[in-house]
Design a protein around this motif. Structure first.
Motif, PDB file in Angstrom:
ATOM      1  N   ARG A  84      -3.051   6.214  -1.612  1.00 32.18           N
ATOM      2  CA  ARG A  84      -2.741   5.307  -2.730  1.00 32.18           C
ATOM      3  C   ARG A  84      -2.577   3.924  -2.135  1.00 32.18           C
ATOM      4  O   ARG A  84      -1.814   3.739  -1.202  1.00 32.18           O
ATOM      5  CB  ARG A  84      -1.408   5.697  -3.402  1.00 32.18           C
ATOM      6  N   PRO A  85      -3.297   2.967  -2.655  1.00 30.71           N
ATOM      7  CA  PRO A  85      -3.216   1.627  -2.069  1.00 30.71           C
ATOM      8  C   PRO A  85      -1.837   1.009  -2.241  1.00 30.71           C
ATOM      9  O   PRO A  85      -1.169   1.239  -3.246  1.00 30.71           O
ATOM     10  CB  PRO A  85      -4.264   0.836  -2.857  1.00 30.71           C
ATOM     11  N   ASN A  86      -1.444   0.263  -1.264  1.00 32.12           N
ATOM     12  CA  ASN A  86      -0.184  -0.452  -1.310  1.00 32.12           C
ATOM     13  C   ASN A  86      -0.382  -1.756  -2.081  1.00 32.12           C
ATOM     14  O   ASN A  86      -1.003  -2.698  -1.605  1.00 32.12           O
ATOM     15  CB  ASN A  86       0.272  -0.744   0.121  1.00 32.12           C
ATOM     16  N   ILE A  87       0.181  -1.765  -3.295  1.00 35.37           N
ATOM     17  CA  ILE A  87      -0.077  -2.894  -4.188  1.00 35.37           C
ATOM     18  C   ILE A  87       0.612  -4.164  -3.702  1.00 35.37           C
ATOM     19  O   ILE A  87       0.161  -5.274  -3.954  1.00 35.37           O
ATOM     20  CB  ILE A  87       0.402  -2.558  -5.615  1.00 35.37           C
ATOM     21  N   ARG A  97       7.293  13.636  -3.219  1.00 34.00           N
ATOM     22  CA  ARG A  97       6.753  12.609  -2.341  1.00 34.00           C
ATOM     23  C   ARG A  97       7.779  11.489  -2.132  1.00 34.00           C
ATOM     24  O   ARG A  97       7.991  11.025  -1.018  1.00 34.00           O
ATOM     25  CB  ARG A  97       5.463  12.042  -2.944  1.00 34.00           C
ATOM     26  N   TRP A 134       5.159   4.247  -7.066  1.00 29.19           N
ATOM     27  CA  TRP A 134       4.900   4.546  -5.665  1.00 29.19           C
ATOM     28  C   TRP A 134       4.028   3.436  -5.056  1.00 29.19           C
ATOM     29  O   TRP A 134       4.343   2.877  -4.008  1.00 29.19           O
ATOM     30  CB  TRP A 134       4.192   5.901  -5.539  1.00 29.19           C
ATOM     31  N   ASP A 135       2.967   3.115  -5.750  1.00 26.22           N
ATOM     32  CA  ASP A 135       2.036   2.098  -5.255  1.00 26.22           C
ATOM     33  C   ASP A 135       2.751   0.759  -5.060  1.00 26.22           C
ATOM     34  O   ASP A 135       2.411  -0.016  -4.193  1.00 26.22           O
ATOM     35  CB  ASP A 135       0.887   1.883  -6.246  1.00 26.22           C
ATOM     36  N   LYS A 136       3.723   0.517  -5.920  1.00 22.70           N
ATOM     37  CA  LYS A 136       4.420  -0.770  -5.823  1.00 22.70           C
ATOM     38  C   LYS A 136       5.640  -0.665  -4.919  1.00 22.70           C
ATOM     39  O   LYS A 136       6.464  -1.565  -4.867  1.00 22.70           O
ATOM     40  CB  LYS A 136       4.786  -1.267  -7.219  1.00 22.70           C
ATOM     41  N   GLN A 137       5.753   0.447  -4.238  1.00 23.98           N
ATOM     42  CA  GLN A 137       6.726   0.577  -3.160  1.00 23.98           C
ATOM     43  C   GLN A 137       8.173   0.419  -3.597  1.00 23.98           C
ATOM     44  O   GLN A 137       8.961  -0.217  -2.883  1.00 23.98           O
ATOM     45  CB  GLN A 137       6.432  -0.472  -2.079  1.00 23.98           C
TER      46      GLN A 137
END
Lengths: 337, 337
Positions: A49-52, B138, B115-118
Motif C-alpha cells: 500500500r503506497p505511503n500517501i 495489521r 493505513w495509507d495515511k499512516q
DNA sequence: CTGAAAGCGCTTACAG
DNA sequence: CTGAAAGCGCTTACAG
C-alpha cells in the motif's frame, strides 16, 4: 515492517521508478506487459500500500482538507459535517477536523496547524474574520482554496455556500398570515449573530407592509430557556384577546422553549397558539406536536461546499451559491380562530 | 512560496541541521547563544512554519489520529466527537474523520486509507469486526494503538471505553418501581444491536424478581415511528385499568414516539403515563414535558477514548474502562396513582 | 522500454 | 559547538 515501493521493486526485479509507473498506471503502453505483470504480482503478494504521506511530500499535495468549525456537537453542524463527509470520501481526500469553540486564539492556532499540515483546501464555519485575516491571506496567496459555510466572508472574496435566511423568515411569516393570524410574536436572536439579524429583518419586511397586523418582537438568546421565560411572562400578563395567536421563533430550540411556556399556562399548540421554528433539526420532528419549521438544507450545504472545494482543486472557477430554505409543515400551526 | 528550513538556515548563515536543532530546542546548551539568536531571528522574520508532513515522514509519525464512525449526524455521536476533539487538540494531533454508514466495504476502504495515511492511532465506533479482522490486525502488528468507543471488540483484545448499558436499564426500571408503578412496558430494540439487548436484559433483571409487577416488552426499531404506532395500538386496545402506567423506552427518540402516541390518545404525560428514555440527547431537555432519561456520558466517553489513545502513544499501558450512566430526572414521570 | 539520480522538507546519527 | 551526509518513501524529468 511496512512494505515499501522498494520492496516491491526488488521482488519484481525492477527499479522503483518502473514499479511506481505501473502502480500508478502512468505511461501506460510504455512498459512491457511482462514487467507490468511482475510488478503487479509482487505488489499483490506483498500487499503493498503506497505511503500517501511520502507521496504527498513529493507531489506537494497532502490530500487533506481542513475543516474548521465552531463546534461539532450541535445537530445543525453535525448534519452539515455529514454532507461534507459524503462528498469528500469519493476522491481519496480526508477531512481533518478542528473545533474552535468561538475562541479567537483557537482559530489562529488551528489555522496554523492546518497550514503546517499542508492542507489542500479549507472549509470554514462561523468565522470571526477580522482577527485572522493575515492567516487566511496566506492560504489564498498559496492558492489553497477556501469555502465558507453559511456565512459570507466579505473581507476576502472567499466563495461561500449560503442559505437565504431572510427568505426563510418570509416563508414563516407569510404562512402564519395565510392561516389568518393577525397578532404575531417574533422571538428574535437579532443581536446574537448575522443569521438572527437576517431572520428578524425578514420578519419585519413581511409584517410591516400589512396594516392589519399587530406584531411584536422579543429578543432572546439561542438557548431555549430565555424564550421560555419571556413567553411565559408575556402570555401570563396579557389579556387573552391581546395575546399573540402565533409565534415565529428564530430557531427550533427557541420554539420548543416557547411551547414549554405555553404548556405551562395550559395553552394548547396549535389550538390556542401556533408556533413556527427555524432550522428543522431532528427534534422538530420528535416533539409533540411535531414542529412546523423553516428547514435549512444543511446536509446539502455541507455536501455542496466540499464539492465546490474539490471543483476548485480541479481547476474550475467557483462562486458563492445561495440555497433556498423550505417550510416544513407539521402539526404546530392551525388557522386563527 | 512557502518558506522552508533551508531558507531559515541560509538567512541565519548556518546549516539546516543547526537550524533544526535550535527550532526544536534540542541539545539545548550545545549550541551557542549567538547562533541560536540568529536562527530564531531568521525564523521569525521569515515567519517560518515547519512542514509537519515532511517531519512526519522522517520521524515516522504522522500526528494524525484516524476516527472511523458509523456516521456523524446524530446527536449522540456528535457529542462524543466533541469530546474527542477537545482531548486531541492539546497535543498537536489532528483527527481525520471517516463515516462508514454501516457499510462493510466502506469500513475496509477507510481502514485502508487510514493505513495509507499512516495514522498514529485509531478510534473506532460501531465496528463490524469479523469482516475486517485482518485489517485491524495489521494495525496491531504495526503497534498502532486502537481504542473502541462504546462497543467492546472481543475478537482482538482492543481496549474500549464502555458505558454500562445494563446498569442504565436498572436505574430506569428501579426508578419507575420506586414511584409505585406496577404495570410496566419496555420498548426494546433488542434485535437492533448489542446496546438494545443489554438494556432489555437489564430491564428484565429488575422486573423478574418482583412478583407484584406486570411487565411487557414490545420490540421496536430505534426510530420513533414504530414506537408511536405500537404504543398507540396497545393503549387504544387495552382497557384503561390494564394499560401500563409507565414506559421505559430504549432510547429518547423511542420515548418521544411513545409520547406522541399518548398525546394522540389524550393521555397525559406524566399524569396518566410515566415515560423514561435512554441517552439524554439534546431533545430530551427540549421536549414538553422534559424527558426523564438515562444519561450516557457520551462527551466524557469520547474525551476519555482519545486520552487513552494518547496515553498509549506515550507508552503507558491502557485497559478497557466502563463508565456509569446516570438517571436525569425531568418532568415525564409521576408517582403511580 | 527501463534505470540512475535528484528532490519534496525535514531529522539525526556521525565526525570533527 | 557545528556541518556534511544519509534517509524517511515516494515521483519525475532526464538519459539511454
Amino acid at each position: 515492517m511496512k512494505v515499501t515501493l522498494a520492496d516491491v521493486a526488488k521482488r519484481a526485479q525492477v527499479s522503483t521508478c518502473t514499479a511506481s509507473r505501473v502502480l500508478n498506471n502512468k505511461y501506460r503502453n510504455k512498459v512491457s506487459e511482462e514487467t507490468r505483470r511482475r510488478v503487479l504480482e509482487a505488489a499483490a503478494e506483498l500487499q503493498y500500500r503506497p505511503n500517501i504521506i511520502a507521496r504527498g511530500l513529493r507531489k506537494q499535495q497532502s490530500t487533506f482538507i481542513g475543516l474548521l468549525l465552531s463546534e461539532v456537537s450541535g445537530s445543525f453542524i453535525a448534519e452539515m459535517v455529514q454532507g461534507i463527509q459524503d462528498a469528500s470520501e469519493a476522491l481519496g481526500f480526508s477531512t481533518i477536523l478542528y473545533t474552535h469553540q468561538r475562541n479567537k486564539s483557537n482559530i489562529e492556532t488551528y489555522l496554523n496547524v492546518m497550514w503546517d499540515k499542508q492542507v489542500d483546501g479549507l472549509l470554514l464555519y462561523e468565522p470571526f474574520v477580522p482577527t485572522y485575516l493575515p492567516l487566511l491571506e496566506r492560504f489564498i496567496e498559496n492558492d489553497t482554496p477556501i469555502v465558507s459555510l453559511l456565512f459570507s466572508i466579505d473581507e476576502l472574496d472567499i466563495p461561500a455556500v449560503l442559505v437565504d435566511q431572510r427568505r426563510g423568515a418570509h416563508l414563516a411569516a407569510e404562512y402564519l398570515l395565510g392561516l389568518g393570524h393577525r397578532r404575531l410574536l417574533h422571538l428574535s436572536a437579532r443581536s446574537a449573530d448575522r443569521h438572527g439579524l437576517e431572520r428578524d429583518i425578514g420578519f419585519r419586511e413581511v409584517v410591516q407592509r400589512r396594516k392589519d397586523v399587530a406584531s411584536q418582537i422579543i429578543h432572546v438568546a439561542w438557548d431555549w430557556k430565555q424564550a421560555q421565560q419571556e413567553v411565559y411572562r408575556l402570555y401570563a400578563a396579557a389579556a387573552p384577546e391581546e395575546r399573540p395567536t402565533a409565534i415565529f421563533a428564530c430557531s427550533d430550540a427557541v420554539a420548543l422553549g416557547a411551547i414549554k411556556a405555553l404548556h405551562a399556562l395550559d395553552l394548547k399548540v396549535p389550538q390556542d397558539v401556533s408556533v413556527v421554528g427555524f432550522d428543522d433539526l431532528v427534534y422538530a420532528e420528535l416533539s409533540s406536536p411535531g414542529l412546523t419549521t423553516v428547514a435549512q438544507p444543511k446536509y446539502h450545504a455541507g455536501k455542496l461546499s466540499m464539492e465546490l472545494l474539490l471543483d476548485k482543486l480541479r481547476g474550475k472557477r467557483i462562486t458563492t451559491v445561495v440555497l433556498q430554505p423550505e417550510l416544513v409543515v407539521r402539526e404546530s400551526c392551525a388557522p386563527a380562530k
